[in-house]
Design an enzyme around this catalytic site. Structure first.
Site, PDB file in Angstrom:
ATOM      1  CG  ASP A 153      44.803  31.385  38.518  1.00 20.68           C
ATOM      2  OD1 ASP A 153      45.041  31.179  39.727  1.00 20.68           O
ATOM      3  OD2 ASP A 153      45.309  30.711  37.594  1.00 20.68           O
TER       4      ASP A 153
ATOM      5  CG  ASP B 248      50.457  29.595  40.481  1.00 19.89           C
ATOM      6  OD1 ASP B 248      51.166  30.615  40.538  1.00 19.89           O
ATOM      7  OD2 ASP B 248      50.278  28.842  41.452  1.00 19.89           O
TER       8      ASP B 248
END
Length: 313
Positions: free
Chosen positions: A66, A68
């Protein structure tokens, strides 16, 4: 779609959109992989010890990160929005709205579908009519201006461990696939799966392909890419800060919670998943370190809004 027959029409439609978004992201990622998959990352300060995993030479294993608050501090799309604002793409009130949405999620820790839909619609209208090449060029500049200094050294070192083991490493994010691909290339990663927006003749139409690459759609993208690349998901790893990525984390044999939000931390503790927390400088091999609620899923709203992908039609 026959397998979805037991679902209500609304649930069936949402699931179909997730599958479409995932498949589109996987297709885009394979086309836009970083040119030099063997590029090494050097000089990352404060790197943690390399984990016992990954296994060197296992070409059927890969890692999915991922973006963010896992790889980058904050939301990539917010930094991208700042860069567009600086270049007069939209007015201050729209930047203020994006900032408020990020602050709202930090406090609430949950997503409001109407809130997210409004963010998508408003930001898609910003890029509508602009050329893909223009936004790609601007994205390179914005990375240098706002993103390069926000990469977590610890997470970068984890990604490097997979690269050093001869494995492919992909970003998986609700941010625009072009933005994600720029970040992946700058970090020496293999490529990126991101939200796919439609373009015709190199110009954005203001529509998405499927839905934002968020939650279940991320899992669909990883599954599709693994099938296309001949990967064994049980030998793969995934890393995220957000409980919204539990579907993706649950797909692989080696899930990691990175800077986890409260819900992910509890889930990880229950399943004995590994944890790394770089927000306070602490390091742990097992879950159990208290952490402030993360941002995680904001990208599912504003990121999709600025989703950029050259879609051949």
């Amino acid at each position: 779609m026959a397998a979805l027959g037991w679902l209500t029409p609304r649930r069936r439609s949402a699931t179909a959109r997730s599958v479409l978004a995932g498949e589109a992201a996987a297709e885009a990622a394979r086309k836009t992989s970083a040119e030099d998959e063997s590029a090494l990352l050097t000089g990352a300060p404060d790197a943690p010890e390399e984990p016992a995993f990954p296994v060197a030479g296992d070409d059927r294993a890969a890692a999915f990160f991922d973006l963010d608050n896992t790889v980058m501090q904050g939301a990539a799309i917010f930094h991208f929005g700042r860069g567009l604002y600086k270049r007069k793409f939209f007015e201050r009130r729209e930047l203020t709205r994006f900032a408020w949405q990020q602050a709202w999620f930090r406090l609430a820790g949950v997503e409001d579908p109407e809130h997210m839909q409004d963010a998508r619609d408003s930001a898609l209208s910003i890029v509508k009519g602009h050329r893909v090449s223009e936004l790609m060029s601007i994205g390179e500049e914005i990375y240098d201006e706002y993103m390069a200094d926000r990469i977590w050294p610890g997470t970068r070192a984890l990604a490097q461990a997979h690269l050093d083991a001869g494995q492919r490493v992909w970003l998986v994010t609700a941010a625009p696939v072009e933005t994600a691909t720029i970040i992946a290339r700058r970090l020496g990663l293999t490529g990126a799966l991101g939200t796919v927006a439609e373009s015709v003749d190199g110009v954005y139409t203001g529509r998405l392909v499927g839905e934002p690459l968020h939650g279940p759609a991320k899992a669909e993208a990883v599954r599709a890419l693994a099938a296309a690349e001949g990967l064994d998901l049980e030998r793969c790893a995934a890393y995220s800060d957000s409980h919204n990525d539990i579907p993706m984390l649950s797909l692989v044999g080696h899930p990691y919670a990175i800077n986890p939000d409260t819900k992910l931390r509890k889930h990880a503790r229950a399943l004995d998943w590994r944890l790394r927390d770089y927000r306070t400088g602490r390091k742990a091999a097992k879950v159990g370190i208290p952490a402030a609620a993360g941002v995680g899923a904001l990208a599912g709203g504003t990121a999709a809004a600025l989703a950029l992908h050259r879609r051949r039609r």
